[in-house]
Design a protein around this motif. Structure first.
Motif, short mmCIF file in Angstrom:
data_model
loop_
_atom_site.label_atom_id
_atom_site.label_comp_id
_atom_site.label_asym_id
_atom_site.label_seq_id
_atom_site.Cartn_x
_atom_site.Cartn_y
_atom_site.Cartn_z
N TYR A 454 0.87 -1.18 0.00
CA TYR A 454 0.00 0.00 0.00
C TYR A 454 0.91 1.23 0.00
CZ TYR A 454 -3.57 -3.38 1.26
OH TYR A 454 -4.41 -4.46 1.27
N VAL A 455 0.57 2.18 -0.85
CA VAL A 455 1.48 3.32 -1.08
C VAL A 455 0.72 4.63 -0.97
CG1 VAL A 455 3.04 4.42 -2.74
CG2 VAL A 455 2.94 1.91 -2.60
N HIS A 456 1.39 5.61 -0.37
CA HIS A 456 0.93 7.00 -0.48
C HIS A 456 2.04 7.78 -1.15
CE1 HIS A 456 0.67 11.26 0.76
NE2 HIS A 456 -0.63 11.07 0.65
N VAL A 457 1.69 8.50 -2.22
CA VAL A 457 2.63 9.38 -2.91
C VAL A 457 2.07 10.78 -2.85
CG1 VAL A 457 3.76 9.91 -5.10
CG2 VAL A 457 3.37 7.53 -4.46
N GLY A 458 2.90 11.74 -2.47
CA GLY A 458 2.41 13.11 -2.32
C GLY A 458 3.25 14.13 -3.06
N THR A 459 2.69 15.32 -3.19
CA THR A 459 3.42 16.44 -3.79
C THR A 459 4.03 17.34 -2.73
OG1 THR A 459 1.50 17.92 -3.86
CG2 THR A 459 1.81 16.44 -5.74
N GLY A 460 3.63 17.13 -1.46
CA GLY A 460 4.10 18.00 -0.38
C GLY A 460 4.67 17.21 0.77
N ASN A 461 5.27 17.90 1.72
CA ASN A 461 5.94 17.27 2.84
C ASN A 461 4.93 16.63 3.79
OD1 ASN A 461 8.54 18.27 2.02
ND2 ASN A 461 7.86 20.28 2.71
N TYR A 462 5.40 15.66 4.55
CA TYR A 462 4.56 15.02 5.56
C TYR A 462 4.57 15.89 6.81
CZ TYR A 462 4.37 11.00 2.48
OH TYR A 462 4.13 10.18 1.39
N ASN A 463 3.86 16.99 6.69
CA ASN A 463 3.88 18.03 7.72
C ASN A 463 2.45 18.53 7.91
OD1 ASN A 463 4.04 20.70 8.94
ND2 ASN A 463 6.26 20.61 8.57
N ALA A 464 1.87 18.20 9.06
CA ALA A 464 0.46 18.56 9.30
C ALA A 464 0.26 20.06 9.38
CB ALA A 464 -0.03 17.89 10.59
N SER A 465 1.27 20.79 9.81
CA SER A 465 1.14 22.25 9.93
C SER A 465 1.06 22.91 8.56
CB SER A 465 2.32 22.83 10.72
OG SER A 465 2.31 22.33 12.04
N THR A 466 2.00 22.57 7.67
CA THR A 466 1.97 23.18 6.33
C THR A 466 0.81 22.65 5.50
OG1 THR A 466 3.56 21.54 5.50
CG2 THR A 466 4.45 23.62 6.31
N ALA A 467 0.33 21.44 5.82
CA ALA A 467 -0.82 20.89 5.08
C ALA A 467 -2.08 21.69 5.31
CB ALA A 467 -1.05 19.43 5.47
N ARG A 468 -2.08 22.58 6.30
CA ARG A 468 -3.24 23.45 6.54
C ARG A 468 -3.16 24.75 5.74
NH1 ARG A 468 -2.82 21.18 11.89
NH2 ARG A 468 -1.34 22.79 12.54
N VAL A 469 -1.98 25.05 5.21
CA VAL A 469 -1.82 26.33 4.50
C VAL A 469 -1.17 26.16 3.12
CG1 VAL A 469 -1.78 27.80 6.54
CG2 VAL A 469 0.35 26.74 5.76
N TYR A 470 -0.77 24.94 2.75
CA TYR A 470 -0.24 24.66 1.42
C TYR A 470 -1.26 23.84 0.65
CZ TYR A 470 4.60 25.75 2.96
OH TYR A 470 5.74 26.35 3.43
N THR A 471 -1.38 24.09 -0.65
CA THR A 471 -2.19 23.20 -1.48
C THR A 471 -1.30 22.07 -1.99
OG1 THR A 471 -1.81 24.27 -3.62
CG2 THR A 471 -3.54 25.19 -2.21
N ASP A 472 -1.70 20.85 -1.69
CA ASP A 472 -0.94 19.67 -2.12
C ASP A 472 -1.91 18.54 -2.42
OD1 ASP A 472 1.99 19.86 -2.28
OD2 ASP A 472 1.85 20.58 -0.21
N VAL A 473 -1.43 17.60 -3.20
CA VAL A 473 -2.23 16.44 -3.60
C VAL A 473 -1.51 15.18 -3.16
CG1 VAL A 473 -3.04 15.12 -5.59
CG2 VAL A 473 -3.39 17.58 -5.52
N GLY A 474 -2.28 14.20 -2.67
CA GLY A 474 -1.72 12.91 -2.30
C GLY A 474 -2.55 11.79 -2.89
N LEU A 475 -1.87 10.75 -3.37
CA LEU A 475 -2.54 9.59 -3.96
C LEU A 475 -2.28 8.36 -3.10
CD1 LEU A 475 -4.03 8.28 -6.43
CD2 LEU A 475 -1.74 7.78 -7.35
#
Length: 693
Positions: A454-475
């Motif tokens: 099982y895989v998660h691939v993302g465009t952004g860092n694994y950072n919950a703080s920046t995930a609230r203010v950055y637009t990123d996509v994860g598959l």
């Protein structure tokens, strides 16, 4: 052969960055933006400029110092570029402080004001005197400069006071010099007491209090002039990885050396005493690289100030409540769902908790045998790291690739690496000479049919703080081909396995750039053969000359190219005979546009990818990056819907002109603000989700 232009085919990377920061400044100047949000944008401008000066400008100055005179591919020598940068940055800084003064006037009308000590009434002054003597005075250290006490080390990006003194009863000709560091571990913004029922809020900056009480630090002397200054040093790390026996220890040593990096910029308070300025220039060997600021130094404090201010929610954006992805919301297990279908998650509109829960579930699942993950930047209170530690302690094989050289996060990453190692995780620091910038999680689970990945691939860092203010996509996916490639990627990073012919993933630096060439050239062939040909790329920066040249060739072949580039763009769009089929827009809005998405029409059989990499030379040649295809038809349509929404933005989108300037998009269509529209998830994620096969 590409057509030669009098203006040059390329925009300089650093000059393009200055224009990006100017777009951020425009957000601070936009009267339609809530007032406290405008204040935050102003702080972001200052923070951005700090990093730019400490890295990019520092590098240019080092080249000048070394006598480097060769032109870069945009036609600039280091000296010529530095001269142009200083002029543009100086103009931007002046505009930045004009904006600050305007915003503080507007804040005062709304009941928020910054005070000078002399403007306080007697009761307030008494309270501030007490605060100074009880809280600030004990941590201050006056540092005199004379024959027996050499000039002390001035730390980068800290605020100091320069103090010119004379002995009591002396004359101005016999002056003495000292400096005082404004403490960073005491709140810089000090609340001023008001009447009990007052709805106003008043504040005073700590340096103002210190200035007023400076005489308490130098008894027997009279202060002649007390002014702020701030030094920026070269922050680049220089590490010989080939000879480093322990990369972690070597980076720790280099971080200590960073404190003594070469001075790059001296910021001083406007009207600083000439004798004090001469002393600073001489001792810091800064020359004339001095910026006079007509207001408080280091406006980055405005970010935290605006966030923490209570009682003024009407002056902020309405809070966004990220929704939990609807695919996972009604199910107890992520893994059970992912056995049936892929899931796309779009942050910050959808919650990062979905990623955290995926790792937490894997850490608790007795059938999970291994968890592997890359970490580039992580928030201090992350739930991911305790979950990984727990998984290792419970007997699972846990491998974490920690990037120790993530700029300005090195110390935090070192601390996390040590904690993970103590918990029993296998911690790897990547490959020599390459930063690991890929964003991927691999979970290996024992099931009835055998092992499943099982895989998660993302465009952004694994950072919950920046995930609230950055637009990123994860598959999220359990596609076996992607899973097998993920295993090969981790084997290459952690072991001696060489690059393999992967079936789905594309990795930099081994093959991603060639894949981009292949995809761009294929669109050109479709165009020349009369077929459908369209490229859409959403990236943060475009500065690689070879990629730009490929896009120019595709444009000349008739390919329609839409580029959504938030920051640096060295390509000139809309030039006849060169790039007339290329359009470039930049969106600067409430959230930092951070996702990297790619669409290639392929003659009507579209291919869609998400990636960790921008189209920059450093990403494609000097980092381990990852690009993942989207196979699920429904998810492809979601990604295309996101790209289409961004391309139709006519409120916050600026279009790049051939001369390198940006102008707001002009449109006869009704106003459309893409980030506001994206909050309506049904626009891009239909309720009747298809199931992967």
């Amino acid at each position: 052969m590409l057509r030669e232009l009098k203006t040059g085919k390329y925009v300089n990377r650093d000059l393009s960055w200055v224009e990006f920061n100017r777009r951020v400044l425009q957000e601070a100047q936009d009267s339609d933006t809530p007032l406290l949000e405008r204040l935050k944008f102003l702080g972001i401008v200052a923070s951005n400029l700090d990093e730019f000066m400490a890295v990019r400008v520092a590098e240019t100055r080092e080249k000048i110092k070394a006598g480097f005179t060769q032109k870069d591919f945009t036609g600039y020598t280091p000296a010529g570029l530095y001269h142009r940068l200083v002029k543009r940055i100086s103009r931007m800084v002046a505009e930045q402080y004009r904006t600050y003064r305007e915003l503080t006037r507007l804040l005062a009308k709304k009941g928020i004001d910054f005070q000078k000590y002399d403007d306080l009434n007697a009761t307030q002054q008494k309270a501030m005197d007490q605060y100074f003597h009880e809280i600030i005075f004990p941590v201050l250290t006056p540092m005199a400069v004379d024959q027996s006490r050499p000039f002390p080390l001035v730390h980068t990006k800290f605020i100091y006071l320069s103090v010119l003194l004379q002995k009591e009863g002396g004359n101005d000709e016999d002056s003495f010099f000292a400096i005082v560091q404004v403490p960073s571990n005491v709140p810089r913004v000090v609340p001023v007491p008001l009447r009990a029922n007052s709805k106003r809020k008043s504040f005073i900056l700590m340096e103002e209090l210190i200035k007023h009480h400076i005489h308490t630090l130098f008894t027997g002397y009279e202060p002649l002039a007390v002014q702020d200054f701030r030094l920026t040093r070269n922050a680049d790390l220089t590490i010989n990885e080939e000879e480093a026996e322990d990369l972690l220890e070597e980076i720790e040593k280099e971080l200590r050396r960073r404190r003594r990096g070469a001075p790059v910029r001296l910021e001083v308070q406007k009207g600083i005493h000439l004798d004090a300025l001469a002393e600073l220039q001489d001792e810091l060997q800064i020359g004339d690289h001095v910026y006079e600021m007509d207001g408080p130094l280091d406006l980055s404090f405005l970010i935290a100030f605006a966030d923490s201010l209570e009682g003024f929610s009407h002056l902020k954006y309405p809070p966004i409540q990220p929704v939990y992805p609807q695919e996972f919301a009604s199910r107890e297990s992520h893994i059970e769902l992912l056995r049936k279908r892929d899931v796309l998650v779009f942050h910050p509109y959808e919650s990062f908790e979905a990623v955290t829960d995926f790792v937490l579930e894997a850490s608790e699942d007795p059938r999970v045998m291994a968890i592997k993950m890359t970490l580039y930047r992580v928030n201090g209170d992350s739930q991911l790291l305790p979950a990984l530690a727990h998984a290792a302690e419970s007997g699972k094989q846990v491998t974490v690739v920690v990037e120790l050289r993530a700029r300005f996060d090195e110390e935090r990453n070192i601390a996390w690496a040590r904690k993970l190692e103590k918990a029993g995780c296998h911690v790897v620091y990547g490959l020599v000479g390459l930063k690991t910038h890929a964003k991927i999680i691999l979970v290996v689970r024992r099931e009835q049919e055998g092992l499943r990945r099982y895989v998660h691939v993302g465009t952004g860092n694994y950072n919950a703080s920046t995930a609230r203010v950055y637009t990123d996509v994860g598959l999220f996916t359990s596609n076996p081909v992607i899973g097998e490639d993920a295993s090969e990627l981790f084997n290459e990073i952690t072991g001696f396995s060489g690059p393999k012919d992967l079936k789905a993933l594309h990795i930099a630096p081994s093959g991603m750039k060639d894949k981009f060439f292949e995809l761009i050239r294929r669109e050109a062939e479709h165009a020349m053969n009369g077929g459908k040909a369209h490229i859409i790329a959403k990236i943060n920066s475009l500065s690689d000359q070879e990629i730009i040249d490929e896009l120019y060739q595709a444009s000349q072949a008739g390919v329609r190219i839409d580029l959504i580039v938030r920051g640096v763009c060295c390509l000139r769009p809309g030039v006849e005979g060169l790039s007339e089929n290329i359009r470039v827009i930049s969106i600067v809005d409430r959230f930092l546009e951070h996702s990297r998405l790619f669409y290639f029409n392929n003659g009507g059989n579209p291919e869609v990818y998400l990636a960790s990499a921008d189209w920059m030379t450093r990403n494609l040649k000097r980092r381990i990056e990852l690009m993942c295809p989207v196979f699920d038809t429904g998810i492809k349509e979601m990604v295309v819907s996101i790209l289409d929404l961004l391309l139709r933005d006519n409120v916050k989108a600026r279009e790049l002109l051939p001369n390198g300037n940006y102008v707001f998009v002009q449109s006869k269509e009704p106003p459309l603000r893409s980030q506001t529209e994206a909050m309506n998830i049904t626009l891009w994620k239909p309720a009747d989700l298809s199931t992967s096969t």
